[in-house]
Design a protein around this motif. Structure first.
Motif, PDB file in Angstrom:
ATOM      1  N   ALA A  42      -1.052  11.654 -15.688  1.00 20.71           N
ATOM      2  CA  ALA A  42      -1.424  11.222 -14.341  1.00 20.71           C
ATOM      3  C   ALA A  42      -0.216  10.533 -13.722  1.00 20.71           C
ATOM      4  CB  ALA A  42      -2.623  10.285 -14.386  1.00 20.71           C
ATOM      5  N   VAL A  43       0.133  10.932 -12.519  1.00 19.43           N
ATOM      6  CA  VAL A  43       1.341  10.478 -11.846  1.00 19.43           C
ATOM      7  C   VAL A  43       0.975   9.565 -10.682  1.00 19.43           C
ATOM      8  CG1 VAL A  43       3.324  11.277 -10.515  1.00 19.43           C
ATOM      9  CG2 VAL A  43       2.536  12.596 -12.473  1.00 19.43           C
ATOM     10  N   TRP A  44       1.662   8.437 -10.548  1.00 17.39           N
ATOM     11  CA  TRP A  44       1.428   7.490  -9.463  1.00 17.39           C
ATOM     12  C   TRP A  44       2.006   8.021  -8.158  1.00 17.39           C
ATOM     13  CZ3 TRP A  44      -1.463   3.710  -8.004  1.00 17.39           C
ATOM     14  CH2 TRP A  44      -1.075   2.891  -6.942  1.00 17.39           C
ATOM     15  N   CYS A  45       1.214   7.936  -7.097  1.00 18.80           N
ATOM     16  CA  CYS A  45       1.662   8.278  -5.752  1.00 18.80           C
ATOM     17  C   CYS A  45       1.292   7.119  -4.833  1.00 18.80           C
ATOM     18  CB  CYS A  45       0.994   9.570  -5.291  1.00 18.80           C
ATOM     19  SG  CYS A  45       1.427  10.043  -3.607  1.00 18.80           S
ATOM     20  N   PRO A  46       2.278   6.439  -4.250  1.00 18.12           N
ATOM     21  CA  PRO A  46       1.981   5.291  -3.384  1.00 18.12           C
ATOM     22  C   PRO A  46       1.357   5.731  -2.063  1.00 18.12           C
ATOM     23  CG  PRO A  46       4.322   5.780  -3.343  1.00 18.12           C
ATOM     24  CD  PRO A  46       3.702   6.698  -4.364  1.00 18.12           C
ATOM     25  N   ILE A  47       0.615   4.818  -1.450  1.00 21.32           N
ATOM     26  CA  ILE A  47      -0.075   5.114  -0.196  1.00 21.32           C
ATOM     27  C   ILE A  47       0.895   5.555   0.902  1.00 21.32           C
ATOM     28  CG2 ILE A  47      -0.060   2.719   0.549  1.00 21.32           C
ATOM     29  CD1 ILE A  47      -2.759   3.237   1.901  1.00 21.32           C
ATOM     30  N   LYS A  48       2.114   5.059   0.884  1.00 21.03           N
ATOM     31  CA  LYS A  48       3.074   5.418   1.939  1.00 21.03           C
ATOM     32  C   LYS A  48       3.406   6.913   1.947  1.00 21.03           C
ATOM     33  CE  LYS A  48       7.192   4.283  -0.702  1.00 21.03           C
ATOM     34  NZ  LYS A  48       8.331   3.408  -0.835  1.00 21.03           N
ATOM     35  N   ALA A  49       3.129   7.617   0.846  1.00 20.65           N
ATOM     36  CA  ALA A  49       3.391   9.060   0.770  1.00 20.65           C
ATOM     37  C   ALA A  49       2.177   9.898   1.186  1.00 20.65           C
ATOM     38  CB  ALA A  49       3.808   9.433  -0.649  1.00 20.65           C
ATOM     39  N   ILE A  50       1.079   9.235   1.553  1.00 22.05           N
ATOM     40  CA  ILE A  50      -0.174   9.931   1.864  1.00 22.05           C
ATOM     41  C   ILE A  50      -0.530   9.709   3.336  1.00 22.05           C
ATOM     42  CG2 ILE A  50      -2.618  10.138   1.271  1.00 22.05           C
ATOM     43  CD1 ILE A  50      -1.847   8.811  -1.454  1.00 22.05           C
ATOM     44  N   PRO A  51      -0.775  10.772   4.098  1.00 19.92           N
ATOM     45  CA  PRO A  51      -1.163  10.596   5.503  1.00 19.92           C
ATOM     46  C   PRO A  51      -2.470   9.787   5.606  1.00 19.92           C
ATOM     47  CG  PRO A  51      -0.625  12.887   5.056  1.00 19.92           C
ATOM     48  CD  PRO A  51      -0.666  12.180   3.734  1.00 19.92           C
ATOM     49  N   PRO A  52      -2.590   8.922   6.615  1.00 17.87           N
ATOM     50  CA  PRO A  52      -3.782   8.081   6.758  1.00 17.87           C
ATOM     51  C   PRO A  52      -5.104   8.861   6.775  1.00 17.87           C
ATOM     52  CG  PRO A  52      -2.074   7.331   8.248  1.00 17.87           C
ATOM     53  CD  PRO A  52      -1.580   8.603   7.624  1.00 17.87           C
ATOM     54  N   ALA A  53      -5.142  10.008   7.426  1.00 18.10           N
ATOM     55  CA  ALA A  53      -6.382  10.799   7.479  1.00 18.10           C
ATOM     56  C   ALA A  53      -6.787  11.299   6.094  1.00 18.10           C
ATOM     57  CB  ALA A  53      -6.222  11.975   8.440  1.00 18.10           C
ATOM     58  N   TRP A  83       0.523  17.152   3.049  1.00 15.33           N
ATOM     59  CA  TRP A  83      -0.764  17.181   2.358  1.00 15.33           C
ATOM     60  C   TRP A  83      -1.737  18.087   3.102  1.00 15.33           C
ATOM     61  CZ3 TRP A  83      -2.274  13.994  -1.890  1.00 15.33           C
ATOM     62  CH2 TRP A  83      -1.244  13.166  -2.370  1.00 15.33           C
ATOM     63  N   GLU A  84      -2.490  18.916   2.369  1.00 16.62           N
ATOM     64  CA  GLU A  84      -3.522  19.778   2.945  1.00 16.62           C
ATOM     65  C   GLU A  84      -4.796  19.592   2.127  1.00 16.62           C
ATOM     66  OE1 GLU A  84      -2.282  23.883   2.810  1.00 16.62           O
ATOM     67  OE2 GLU A  84      -0.181  23.256   2.924  1.00 16.62           O
TER      68      GLU A  84
END
Length: 86
Positions: A42-53, A83-84
């Motif tokens: 499992a790989v960490w992905c910070p919120i800043k890399a994820i679109p708000p929607a 992201w899709e």
């Protein structure tokens, strides 16, 4: 396609599955399983890399297509973009 980009850095469209979500405020983000990279880690992905929607609707078990440099050798080298929702 740009031939100057190393395979480690090239971004590919790949499937990711949300494993765990951390919304505690100090270190918000998610742990993702990336079958195209390593199904056992499992790989960490910070919120800043994820679109708000996407972040707003994210939950454990949800799957997304993202652009990710799956040629990376280590999890710390992974980057996420475009992201899709699946």
């Amino acid at each position: 396609m740009n031939e100057d980009i190393s395979p480690r850095d090239r971004m590919w469209r790949t499937l990711v599955k949300v494993d765990k979500i951390n919304k505690d405020g100090r270190s918000e983000g998610v742990y993702l399983i990336i079958p195209g990279w390593n199904v056992r880690e499992a790989v960490w992905c910070p919120i800043k890399a994820i679109p708000p929607a996407i972040w707003k609707e994210m939950g454990p078990g949800k799957r997304y297509h993202v652009r990710c440099n799956i040629g990376a050798q280590f999890a710390s080298q992974l980057c996420f973009d475009v992201w899709e929702e699946k």
